[in-house]
Design a protein around this motif. Structure first.
Motif, PDB file in Angstrom:
ATOM      1  N   HIS A  39     -25.599  47.786  65.252  1.00 39.23           N
ATOM      2  CA  HIS A  39     -24.859  49.071  65.470  1.00 39.23           C
ATOM      3  C   HIS A  39     -23.443  48.930  64.968  1.00 39.23           C
ATOM      4  N   VAL A  40     -23.126  50.268  64.778  1.00 38.54           N
ATOM      5  CA  VAL A  40     -21.696  50.521  64.493  1.00 38.54           C
ATOM      6  C   VAL A  40     -20.908  51.397  65.318  1.00 38.54           C
ATOM      7  N   ARG A  41     -19.827  50.910  65.645  1.00 37.55           N
ATOM      8  CA  ARG A  41     -18.909  51.893  66.820  1.00 37.55           C
ATOM      9  C   ARG A  41     -17.667  51.957  66.303  1.00 37.55           C
ATOM     10  N   ILE A  42     -17.091  53.157  66.629  1.00 41.73           N
ATOM     11  CA  ILE A  42     -15.832  53.410  66.024  1.00 41.73           C
ATOM     12  C   ILE A  42     -14.995  53.549  67.062  1.00 41.73           C
ATOM     13  N   PRO A  43     -13.736  53.170  67.259  1.00 44.93           N
ATOM     14  CA  PRO A  43     -12.807  53.143  68.465  1.00 44.93           C
ATOM     15  C   PRO A  43     -12.302  54.538  68.561  1.00 44.93           C
ATOM     16  N   GLU A  44     -12.063  55.174  69.524  1.00 42.96           N
ATOM     17  CA  GLU A  44     -11.476  56.655  69.826  1.00 42.96           C
ATOM     18  C   GLU A  44     -10.296  56.654  69.287  1.00 42.96           C
ATOM     19  N   SER A  45      -9.522  55.526  69.233  1.00 41.00           N
ATOM     20  CA  SER A  45      -8.059  55.536  68.659  1.00 41.00           C
ATOM     21  C   SER A  45      -8.209  55.557  67.119  1.00 41.00           C
ATOM     22  N   ALA A  46      -9.279  55.012  66.777  1.00 42.12           N
ATOM     23  CA  ALA A  46      -9.234  55.193  64.981  1.00 42.12           C
ATOM     24  C   ALA A  46      -9.479  56.614  64.637  1.00 42.12           C
ATOM     25  N   VAL A  47     -10.518  57.419  65.532  1.00 41.00           N
ATOM     26  CA  VAL A  47     -10.399  58.707  65.129  1.00 41.00           C
ATOM     27  C   VAL A  47      -9.425  59.665  65.387  1.00 41.00           C
ATOM     28  N   GLU A  48      -8.680  59.401  66.381  1.00 41.26           N
ATOM     29  CA  GLU A  48      -7.317  59.977  66.551  1.00 41.26           C
ATOM     30  C   GLU A  48      -6.448  59.678  65.377  1.00 41.26           C
ATOM     31  N   GLU A  49      -6.238  58.333  64.948  1.00 42.27           N
ATOM     32  CA  GLU A  49      -5.330  58.211  63.950  1.00 42.27           C
ATOM     33  C   GLU A  49      -5.911  58.894  62.598  1.00 42.27           C
ATOM     34  N   PHE A  50      -6.861  58.808  62.340  1.00 37.95           N
ATOM     35  CA  PHE A  50      -7.581  59.463  61.020  1.00 37.95           C
ATOM     36  C   PHE A  50      -7.390  61.180  61.207  1.00 37.95           C
ATOM     37  N   VAL A  51      -7.173  61.682  62.323  1.00 40.06           N
ATOM     38  CA  VAL A  51      -6.995  63.024  62.389  1.00 40.06           C
ATOM     39  C   VAL A  51      -5.795  63.272  62.022  1.00 40.06           C
ATOM     40  N   GLN A  52      -4.648  62.424  62.731  1.00 41.10           N
ATOM     41  CA  GLN A  52      -3.305  62.521  62.723  1.00 41.10           C
ATOM     42  C   GLN A  52      -2.887  62.266  61.195  1.00 41.10           C
ATOM     43  N   SER A  53      -3.254  61.346  60.751  1.00 43.04           N
ATOM     44  CA  SER A  53      -2.735  60.999  59.362  1.00 43.04           C
ATOM     45  C   SER A  53      -3.113  61.866  58.297  1.00 43.04           C
ATOM     46  N   ARG A  54      -3.931  62.930  58.715  1.00 46.60           N
ATOM     47  CA  ARG A  54      -4.635  63.892  57.755  1.00 46.60           C
ATOM     48  C   ARG A  54      -4.186  65.355  58.129  1.00 46.60           C
ATOM     49  N   THR A  55      -3.332  65.503  59.027  1.00 49.09           N
ATOM     50  CA  THR A  55      -2.885  66.728  59.568  1.00 49.09           C
ATOM     51  C   THR A  55      -1.778  66.971  58.701  1.00 49.09           C
ATOM     52  N   ALA A  56      -1.928  68.360  58.381  1.00 45.68           N
ATOM     53  CA  ALA A  56      -0.709  69.000  57.617  1.00 45.68           C
ATOM     54  C   ALA A  56       0.160  69.818  58.388  1.00 45.68           C
ATOM     55  N   GLU A  57       1.591  69.585  58.530  1.00 47.18           N
ATOM     56  CA  GLU A  57       2.392  70.292  59.293  1.00 47.18           C
ATOM     57  C   GLU A  57       2.726  71.451  58.620  1.00 47.18           C
ATOM     58  N   PRO A  58       2.948  72.925  58.997  1.00 51.67           N
ATOM     59  CA  PRO A  58       3.141  73.944  58.442  1.00 51.67           C
ATOM     60  C   PRO A  58       4.537  74.063  58.158  1.00 51.67           C
ATOM     61  N   ILE A  59       4.599  75.075  57.025  1.00 55.71           N
ATOM     62  CA  ILE A  59       5.896  74.786  56.075  1.00 55.71           C
ATOM     63  C   ILE A  59       6.762  76.004  56.709  1.00 55.71           C
ATOM     64  N   ARG A  60       8.126  75.761  57.254  1.00 59.76           N
ATOM     65  CA  ARG A  60       8.895  76.592  57.861  1.00 59.76           C
ATOM     66  C   ARG A  60       9.821  77.179  56.696  1.00 59.76           C
ATOM     67  N   LEU A  61       9.518  78.715  56.601  1.00 62.59           N
ATOM     68  CA  LEU A  61      10.195  79.389  55.599  1.00 62.59           C
ATOM     69  C   LEU A  61      11.718  79.905  56.135  1.00 62.59           C
ATOM     70  N   ARG A  62      12.579  79.790  55.440  1.00 64.02           N
ATOM     71  CA  ARG A  62      14.143  80.306  55.652  1.00 64.02           C
ATOM     72  C   ARG A  62      14.108  81.639  55.813  1.00 64.02           C
ATOM     73  N   ARG A  63      14.634  82.322  56.650  1.00 62.40           N
ATOM     74  CA  ARG A  63      14.740  83.844  56.463  1.00 62.40           C
ATOM     75  C   ARG A  63      16.071  84.181  55.687  1.00 62.40           C
ATOM     76  N   THR A  64      16.209  84.816  54.723  1.00 61.68           N
ATOM     77  CA  THR A  64      17.549  85.287  54.121  1.00 61.68           C
ATOM     78  C   THR A  64      17.840  86.609  54.429  1.00 61.68           C
ATOM     79  N   GLY A  65      19.013  86.975  54.431  1.00 64.23           N
ATOM     80  CA  GLY A  65      19.512  88.217  54.755  1.00 64.23           C
ATOM     81  C   GLY A  65      19.064  89.343  53.742  1.00 64.23           C
ATOM     82  N   LEU A  66      18.509  88.911  52.688  1.00 66.05           N
ATOM     83  CA  LEU A  66      18.147  90.104  51.485  1.00 66.05           C
ATOM     84  C   LEU A  66      16.812  90.364  52.080  1.00 66.05           C
TER      85      LEU A  66
END
Length: 70
Positions: A39-66
């Motif tokens: 049997h193969v078992r995956i720790p729940e924390s390993a799944v969380e680490e996998f998802v967190q390490s591959r999560t892309a953060e959104p890019i924040r655009l700067r607003r200009t006055g133009l």
């Protein structure tokens, strides 16, 4: 040992994929797993680490006055 150990099918359901995807992660050693006999078992924390390490953060655009002119 307070970590919950999930089967391949449980991980697939949690990630919203087929069982083939977690099996491939295990084969390529891209995720931690525990082998208990046949049997193969995956720790729940390993799944969380996998998802967190591959999560892309959104890019924040700067607003200009133009503003663009049509």
């Amino acid at each position: 040992m307070t970590d919950r150990y999930l089967s391949v099918d449980q991980v697939a359901e949690l990630l919203g994929t087929t069982a083939r995807f977690p099996r491939r992660l295990i084969e390529e050693r891209r995720i931690r797993y525990v082998k208990l006999g046949r049997h193969v078992r995956i720790p729940e924390s390993a799944v969380e680490e996998f998802v967190q390490s591959r999560t892309a953060e959104p890019i924040r655009l700067r607003r200009t006055g133009l503003r663009r002119v049509a």
